[in-house]
Design a protein around this motif. Structure first.
Motif, PDB file in Angstrom:
ATOM      1  N   ILE A  55      53.085  29.669  27.504  1.00 25.01           N
ATOM      2  CA  ILE A  55      51.900  29.301  28.289  1.00 25.01           C
ATOM      3  C   ILE A  55      51.808  30.171  29.531  1.00 25.01           C
ATOM      4  O   ILE A  55      50.716  30.624  29.913  1.00 25.01           O
ATOM      5  N   THR A  56      52.944  30.441  30.166  1.00 26.08           N
ATOM      6  CA  THR A  56      52.954  31.278  31.361  1.00 26.08           C
ATOM      7  C   THR A  56      52.507  32.698  31.036  1.00 26.08           C
ATOM      8  O   THR A  56      51.716  33.293  31.774  1.00 26.08           O
ATOM      9  N   ILE A  57      52.986  33.246  29.940  1.00 27.12           N
ATOM     10  CA  ILE A  57      52.584  34.600  29.541  1.00 27.12           C
ATOM     11  C   ILE A  57      51.097  34.632  29.207  1.00 27.12           C
ATOM     12  O   ILE A  57      50.376  35.560  29.609  1.00 27.12           O
ATOM     13  N   PHE A  58      50.609  33.623  28.492  1.00 31.42           N
ATOM     14  CA  PHE A  58      49.188  33.558  28.144  1.00 31.42           C
ATOM     15  C   PHE A  58      48.322  33.494  29.403  1.00 31.42           C
ATOM     16  O   PHE A  58      47.327  34.215  29.526  1.00 31.42           O
ATOM     17  N   LEU A  59      48.692  32.635  30.348  1.00 32.79           N
ATOM     18  CA  LEU A  59      47.928  32.539  31.594  1.00 32.79           C
ATOM     19  C   LEU A  59      48.030  33.822  32.406  1.00 32.79           C
ATOM     20  O   LEU A  59      47.065  34.211  33.067  1.00 32.79           O
ATOM     21  N   GLY A  60      49.176  34.478  32.356  1.00 28.49           N
ATOM     22  CA  GLY A  60      49.324  35.755  33.050  1.00 28.49           C
ATOM     23  C   GLY A  60      48.393  36.810  32.485  1.00 28.49           C
ATOM     24  O   GLY A  60      47.798  37.599  33.223  1.00 28.49           O
ATOM     25  N   LEU A  61      48.236  36.815  31.164  1.00 26.30           N
ATOM     26  CA  LEU A  61      47.311  37.765  30.540  1.00 26.30           C
ATOM     27  C   LEU A  61      45.863  37.463  30.921  1.00 26.30           C
ATOM     28  O   LEU A  61      45.080  38.381  31.200  1.00 26.30           O
ATOM     29  N   ILE A  62      45.495  36.192  30.954  1.00 27.88           N
ATOM     30  CA  ILE A  62      44.139  35.825  31.382  1.00 27.88           C
ATOM     31  C   ILE A  62      43.924  36.229  32.834  1.00 27.88           C
ATOM     32  O   ILE A  62      42.858  36.732  33.205  1.00 27.88           O
ATOM     33  N   TRP A  63      44.950  36.069  33.678  1.00 28.02           N
ATOM     34  CA  TRP A  63      44.879  36.442  35.085  1.00 28.02           C
ATOM     35  C   TRP A  63      44.637  37.949  35.228  1.00 28.02           C
ATOM     36  O   TRP A  63      43.774  38.373  35.998  1.00 28.02           O
TER      37      TRP A  63
END
Length: 78
Positions: A55-63
């Protein structure tokens, strides 16, 4: 579009801070200087931690995508 990207950037930034704070310390950093490294985990990552990482990696990519979108919009908006 710019307003949407700004709101997306703010939301993902706050969520990333919260998700990073939820991670368990793996030791060796500043936490070990102050006694936090005493409780070393002998087992591997749990399922919850793996999902938290994803989830952290996914949100980082969206960021990152929202930052790039804002940058492109600023550059090409004329």
């Amino acid at each position: 579009m710019r307003l949407f990207l700004d709101i997306l950037l703010i939301i993902t930034s706050v969520l990333l801070v919260l998700l990073v704070l939820l991670h368990r310390a793996k030791g060796g950093g500043l936490s070990s200087l102050f006694g936090g490294g005493v409780q070393a985990s002998l087992s591997g990552s749990t399922v919850v931690e793996k999902n938290l990482d994803r989830i952290t990696i996914f949100l980082g990519l969206i960021w990152v995508i929202s930052i790039l979108g804002i940058g492109f919009e600023i550059k090409f908006a004329s």
